[in-house]
Design an enzyme around this catalytic site. Structure first.
Site, short mmCIF file in Angstrom:
data_model
loop_
_atom_site.label_atom_id
_atom_site.label_comp_id
_atom_site.label_asym_id
_atom_site.label_seq_id
_atom_site.Cartn_x
_atom_site.Cartn_y
_atom_site.Cartn_z
N ASP A 8 0.88 -1.17 0.00
CA ASP A 8 0.00 0.00 0.00
C ASP A 8 0.92 1.22 0.00
O ASP A 8 2.14 1.09 -0.22
CB ASP A 8 -1.00 -0.03 1.16
N CYS A 65 2.98 -3.29 3.99
CA CYS A 65 2.20 -2.12 4.36
C CYS A 65 2.96 -1.40 5.47
O CYS A 65 4.19 -1.56 5.58
CB CYS A 65 0.76 -2.48 4.73
N THR A 67 2.69 -1.73 8.82
CA THR A 67 3.08 -2.68 9.88
C THR A 67 3.23 -4.11 9.40
O THR A 67 3.82 -4.93 10.11
CB THR A 67 2.00 -2.70 10.97
N HIS A 98 8.83 -23.90 9.26
CA HIS A 98 7.82 -24.57 10.08
C HIS A 98 6.38 -24.37 9.58
O HIS A 98 5.53 -25.22 9.79
CB HIS A 98 7.90 -24.10 11.53
N HIS A 133 5.77 -30.80 10.94
CA HIS A 133 5.24 -29.49 10.56
C HIS A 133 4.20 -29.62 9.45
O HIS A 133 3.26 -28.83 9.38
CB HIS A 133 6.38 -28.55 10.15
#
Ligand code: RB5
Length: 151
Positions: A8, A65, A67, A98, A133
């Protein structure tokens, strides 16, 4: 390996660096926008990358973005997507090893360029470990389908 990338406005500045880091490792990078730092809504770009990766299962995605949080929340609404918000080399490595993450998310307002370089290095150099996993990732797919795997 093909990698779809989008941001963004809050992740736009670092996009060219991230593209170059993948390209120098031989990835085919497909930029799904935006083309400027004008304000946009991150779910629109999360949708573009997540749908591209879900339709092209051998590919990966990158979403940036401010965060990394909004992009990862939105991308994980699409079936088959395991979008991981990472912060550093270790979380990027574990997301691949994982969780078999297929979309890398981080925040331009959170990590500096040096950390971004180490994130991309860890992401590109780490393969899914499988084994126990794989069983856990399969349980995520059950949750996605709304099915109960009995555990
Ligand atoms: C934009 O201001 C910001 O909210 C967005 O980039 C992102 O951090 C949302 O999770």
């Amino acid at each position: 390996m093909r990698v779809y990338i989008a941001t963004d406005h809050a992740g736009f500045r670092i996009k060219e660096l991230v593209k170059s880091l993948f390209e120098k490792r031989g990835y085919e990078v497909i930029d799904l926008g935006p083309d400027s730092s004008d304000r946009v809504d991150y779910p629109d770009y999360a949708k573009k990358v997540a749908l591209s990766v879900s339709r092209d299962p051998s590919s990966q995605g990158v979403l940036i973005c401010g965060t990394g949080i909004g992009m990862s929340i939105a991308a994980n609404k699409i079936s088959g997507i395991r979008a991981a918000e990472v912060h550093d080399w270790y979380t990027a490595k574990m997301a691949r090893a994982h969780n078999d993450a297929n979309i890398l998310c981080f925040g331009e307002r959170v990590v500096g360029e040096g950390v971004v370089e180490s994130i991309v290095q860890a992401w590109c150099e780490t393969s899914f470990e499988g084994g126990r996993h794989a069983q856990r990732v399969a349980k995520i797919a059950y949750l996605e389908k709304g099915e109960d795997n009995g555990d």
